[in-house]
Enzyme design. Structure first.
Site, short mmCIF file in Angstrom:
data_model
loop_
_atom_site.label_atom_id
_atom_site.label_comp_id
_atom_site.label_asym_id
_atom_site.label_seq_id
_atom_site.Cartn_x
_atom_site.Cartn_y
_atom_site.Cartn_z
N GLN A 99 99.35 -65.42 -40.78
CA GLN A 99 98.79 -64.13 -41.19
C GLN A 99 99.22 -63.03 -40.22
OE1 GLN A 99 94.60 -64.87 -41.72
NE2 GLN A 99 94.95 -66.09 -43.55
N ASP A 144 94.51 -75.97 -42.25
CA ASP A 144 93.42 -75.94 -43.24
C ASP A 144 92.95 -77.35 -43.62
OD1 ASP A 144 93.44 -73.19 -43.25
OD2 ASP A 144 94.81 -73.03 -44.94
C1 S3P Z 1 97.29 -68.59 -44.32
C2 S3P Z 1 97.46 -68.89 -43.00
C3 S3P Z 1 96.52 -69.70 -42.23
C4 S3P Z 1 95.54 -70.45 -43.12
C5 S3P Z 1 95.01 -69.61 -44.23
C6 S3P Z 1 96.15 -69.08 -45.09
C7 S3P Z 1 98.32 -67.76 -44.98
O1 S3P Z 1 95.81 -68.85 -41.37
O2 S3P Z 1 94.47 -70.95 -42.35
O3 S3P Z 1 94.15 -70.36 -45.04
O4 S3P Z 1 98.38 -67.75 -46.22
O5 S3P Z 1 99.08 -67.10 -44.27
P1 S3P Z 1 96.44 -68.46 -39.95
O6 S3P Z 1 97.81 -68.02 -40.24
O7 S3P Z 1 95.63 -67.34 -39.41
O8 S3P Z 1 96.33 -69.72 -39.15
#
Ligand code: S3P
Length: 427
Positions: free
Chosen positions: A166, A314
């Site tokens: 993210q 996840d």
């Molecule tokens: C996601 C990234 C993960 C994951 C989330 C979805 C994404 O979070 O836990 O459910 O779609 O980029 P982080 O990137 O913050 O670890």
């Protein structure tokens, strides 16, 4: 709503899980940013992806369901209104990616979310975007709601303190609007859906181990639109992988599931624990897809740490559940991120699994689980977290007495059809 789950004698059948949530968010966002019309197929469901759709509509894109399972998106060329209120619901991906995507657009954008999202850390995106010249105002404690005031962006070379797709995606989407090359580095690779899709759409992406670079430019905004068939969500399929491994008998086959290497940590961990898994790749581009077949297996304990953690982030609650049935002591560490997901997953898991009779110790950055322990059943809390709700549902399928999950409704954030699929495989 409470929902009670009871032991099964076996699990057997073939299922297709809903479209990958991570890829769907990006496909909808990127389609909305092109200048053309895109067709996205696959079983898009879940409130999180709906949050992205709603935000992109508020920013001017048009969405219509042109056939069952087919979404047509008319893009904006990323010409957005000068003001918008964007409700991201429960979705951290929507909020963090949009913050980067809007950082260089002229206007004032307010991003808010539900009680769980309002508690999640946003400085991890506000800080790097600030270094790029973005104005991202957070609420006290660096939490949502956020106000993004679009400004002129400059490229940055940034090392993310936590491996996070993210954060990486927010920086890359802002980098698209900065002149020059923006580089994002991380100690362990997080899922790469953003850079894969952007490269597929003609954006200038360079990749080296531990880093991704993007050259600013209008390629995405001028794109004439695309067609993309979304794979099934490995994170949803993972509930069936673990359920099938722990079930007394049967065989579960999940078809058309995404096998992006940044997501397959759960398969590697289960294999290391001795699970009987068969992985059959069927397609490669732009995302690898395949079939996974799982059979009941005797598990042994394992250690989960380092690079595999972001690739299974996840699914770690499911690893903890599997570990309760594995011979020996399983250690999950380097996973402090679990404390800032939709809930504090370390605390909720430890309490829930202990309630069900498991031997679990929580640590600041993970869990220690001693197995095998028969689960006795009981009442546990989903704590407003879809993955906790479904992990405890799977626990119910192997417990001596039923497991009641309080706050079951949370499951609809990613997998509204979970109970229908359970009926299919539980007979
Ligand atoms: C996601 C990234 C993960 C994951 C989330 C979805 C994404 O979070 O836990 O459910 O779609 O980029 P982080 O990137 O913050 O670890």
């Amino acid at each position: 709503m409470d929902k009670t789950f009871s032991a099964v004698t076996g699990l057997a059948g073939t299922i297709r899980v809903p479209a990958d949530k991570s890829i769907a968010h990006r496909a909808l966002m990127f389609a909305a940013m092109t200048s053309g019309t895109s067709r996205i197929t696959g079983s898009i469901s879940g409130e999180d992806v709906h949050s992205t759709k709603r935000c992109m509509q508020a920013l001017g894109a048009e969405f219509s369901e042109t056939a069952p399972g087919e979404l047509t998106v008319v893009g904006t060329g990323w010409e957005v209104p000068e003001e918008a209120d964007l409700d991201c619901g429960n979705s951290g991906t929507t909020m963090r990616l949009l913050t980067g995507a809007l950082a260089g657009r002229r206007g004032t954008f307010r991003l808010s979310g539900d009680a769980s999202l309002s508690n999640r850390p946003m400085l991890r995106v506000a800080v790097p975007l600030g270094l790029m010249g973005a104005v991202v105002e957070t609420s006290p404690g660096g939490r949502p709601p956020l106000t993004v005031r679009g400004s002129v962006l400059v490229p940055v070379d940034y090392t993310s303190a936590v491996p996070s797709a993210q954060v990486k995606s927010a920086v890359l989407l802002a980098g698209l609007q900065a002149e020059g090359v923006t580089t994002l580095r991380e100690a362990h690779a997080s899922r790469d859906h953003t850079e894969r899709l952007l490269a597929w759409l003609g954006c200038r992406i360079t990749r080296r181990p531990g880093e991704v670079g993007i050259t600013g430019g209008p390629e995405l905004y001028r794109h004439p639109g695309f067609e993309l068939d979304l794979p099934g969500d490995l994170s949803s399929a993972a509930f069936w992988f673990v359920a099938a491994v722990l079930a007394p008998e049967g065989e579960v086959k999940v078809e058309g599931v995404g096998l992006n290497p940044g997501r397959t940590g759960i398969l590697k961990i289960l294999q290391a624990m001795g699970a009987d898994l068969q992985i059959i790749p069927t397609a490669q581009h732009p995302e690898p897809v395949g079939t996974v077949i799982v059979r009941p297996s005797r598990l042994t304990a394992t250690e989960v740490a380092g690079a595999v953690v972001p690739a299974a982030v996840d699914e770690l609650p499911l690893v903890a559940l599997a570990a309760t049935q594995a011979e020996g002591i399983t250690v999950i560490r380097d996973a402090a991120e679990l404390r800032v997901k939709e809930t504090d997953r370390i605390a909720v898991l430890a309490e829930g699994l202990r309630t069900l009779g498991a031997k679990v110790e929580d640590r600041p950055d993970g869990l220690i689980i001693e197995g095998p322990t028969p689960l006795t059943g009981g009442t546990v809390q989903a704590a407003g977290d879809h993955r906790m709700a479904m992990t405890f549902a799977v626990a119910g399928l192997i417990s001596r007495e039923p497991v009641t999950v309080q706050g079951w409704d949370a499951a609809s954030v990613s997998y509204p059809g979970f109970l229908d699929d359970l009926k299919k495989v539980a007979g």
